[in-house]
Design an enzyme around this catalytic site. Structure first.
Site, PDB file in Angstrom:
ATOM      1  N   CYS A   3       0.812  -1.218   0.000  1.00  0.00           N
ATOM      2  CA  CYS A   3       0.000   0.000   0.000  1.00  0.00           C
ATOM      3  C   CYS A   3       0.847   1.270   0.000  1.00  0.00           C
ATOM      4  CB  CYS A   3      -0.959  -0.006   1.186  1.00  0.00           C
ATOM      5  SG  CYS A   3      -0.177  -0.411   2.770  1.00  0.00           S
ATOM      6  N   HIS A  44      -3.110   6.519   4.365  1.00  0.00           N
ATOM      7  CA  HIS A  44      -1.669   6.619   4.598  1.00  0.00           C
ATOM      8  C   HIS A  44      -1.163   7.971   4.086  1.00  0.00           C
ATOM      9  CE1 HIS A  44      -1.715   2.579   5.834  1.00  0.00           C
ATOM     10  NE2 HIS A  44      -1.044   1.997   4.859  1.00  0.00           N
TER      11      HIS A  44
END
Length: 341
Positions: free
Chosen positions: A129, A243
């Site tokens: 990710c 994130h």
């Protein structure tokens, strides 16, 4: 072209998001099935208003399936992904099991979609990710001035640990708010609520975590340039989803802030939010549910001849996992690169 799809790990955080993304993007389906561990098998879930019974993960479940979207632990993937490929499916795998296999393409469609022309094992790897959102931002800048070195610090959400990470953070935050004892950490390395964790991943070589090594190795493979130097520090923060990354770049060739903004503004999959004075900067809380990578705070780094600083944010469950996998499948369809049965 309507396809038969199997979602493996369908009850996890990424599997649930895969279902959402398939529905939202109107993916062309002739049939769909949902697979999960024996613990979830036999239960039902809803997709596009219809109820489906969850099947156990087993090789015979992949008969007549065209595409498998898989999000399982690496140990499970090493066994089940080759079985699905032998049954004739193309497996788009979200685990770390296949990413560095030289015969498995590691793909972010905005960066290296052409790698999908060669899938000898029937498996395509979905990158980590934190790597996905970084390379989407790096690609247009690399094309412009060729990146020499990347120094990145991540601020990674609790959902990177899956549903268990989210449940744990929510329970800890609730306990703090009520003035109660905070539940002991199980999903994370230590209490995450009110804290940051620079050690929330398995230890790797030379003092780096496995997550940091993924960013180093995967970036080079996806970008197709082994000369790019990557120095990462990965950190878990008490954020549910999204994130964030502070990225410092050193280039081989001159590049200005205005040139970087122009390149990013016109790059696929990127939204430029770069008005610091006006408060228009990428914030994870505001970007949950979005599929793009958001870039802002572009500044010159005066400590090197050609350098820039960036702030990059993305929804780790969507672009960092589920959306990227579905986009890979869409490219295979659009470019007619799916093998014929």
């Amino acid at each position: 072209m309507a396809l038969s799809v199997a979602v493996v790990g369908a009850t996890g955080a990424v599997g649930e998001t895969m279902r959402q993304v398939l529905a939202e993007r109107a993916f062309p389906l002739s049939a769909i099935k949902f697979l999960a561990s024996e613990r979830s098998a036999g239960k039902s879930l809803t997709f596009k208003g219809k109820s489906y019974q969850i099947e156990p993960i087993r090789p015979e479940a992949f008969e007549y399936v065209d595409i498998v979207l898989s999000s399982t632990p690496a140990l499970v993937s090493r066994e089940i992904s080759p079985a699905a490929a032998r049954a004739g499916a193309i497996v788009i795998d979200n685990s770390s099991a296949w990413r560095m296999d030289p015969e498995v393409p590691l793909v972010v469609p905005e960066v290296n979609a052409e790698a999908l022309q060669w899938i000898p094992k029937g498996i395509v790897a979905n990158p980590n990710c934190s790597t996905i959102q970084m390379v989407v931002a790096l690609k247009p800048l690399h094309d412009l001035a060729r990146i020499k070195r990347v120094v990145v610090a991540t601020y990674q959400a609790s959902s990177g640990k899956g549903a268990t990470g989210l449940f744990e953070l929510d329970a800890q935050v609730g306990a703090l708010g009520r003035g109660e004892p905070v539940p002991a950490a199980k999903a994370h390395a230590a209490q995450l609520a009110g804290n940051v964790l620079p050690h929330d991943w398995k230890a790797g070589e030379e003092g780096y975590s496995e997550e940091e090594w993924k960013m180093i190795r995967e970036t080079r493979k996806i970008m197709g340039d082994e000369s790019i130097l990557v120095s990462p520090t990965t950190v878990r923060v008490p954020v549910r989803v999204g994130h964030s990354e502070a990225i410092n770049l050193e280039f081989h060739n001159p590049i200005s802030v205005d040139e970087a903004r122009a390149a990013l503004r016109h790059a696929p999959g990127i939204v430029l939010l770069d008005d610091n004075a006006g408060g228009k900067v990428p914030l994870p809380l505001e970007l949950v549910g979005r599929d793009e990578v958001f870039v802002g705070r572009i500044r010159r780094d005066a400590t090197v001849p050609y350098g820039l600083n960036l702030w990059v944010v993305a929804d780790n469950l969507r672009k960092g996992a589920a959306t990227n996998a579905v986009q890979i499948a869409e490219v295979l369809i659009q470019r007619n690169w799916l093998p014929r049965r």
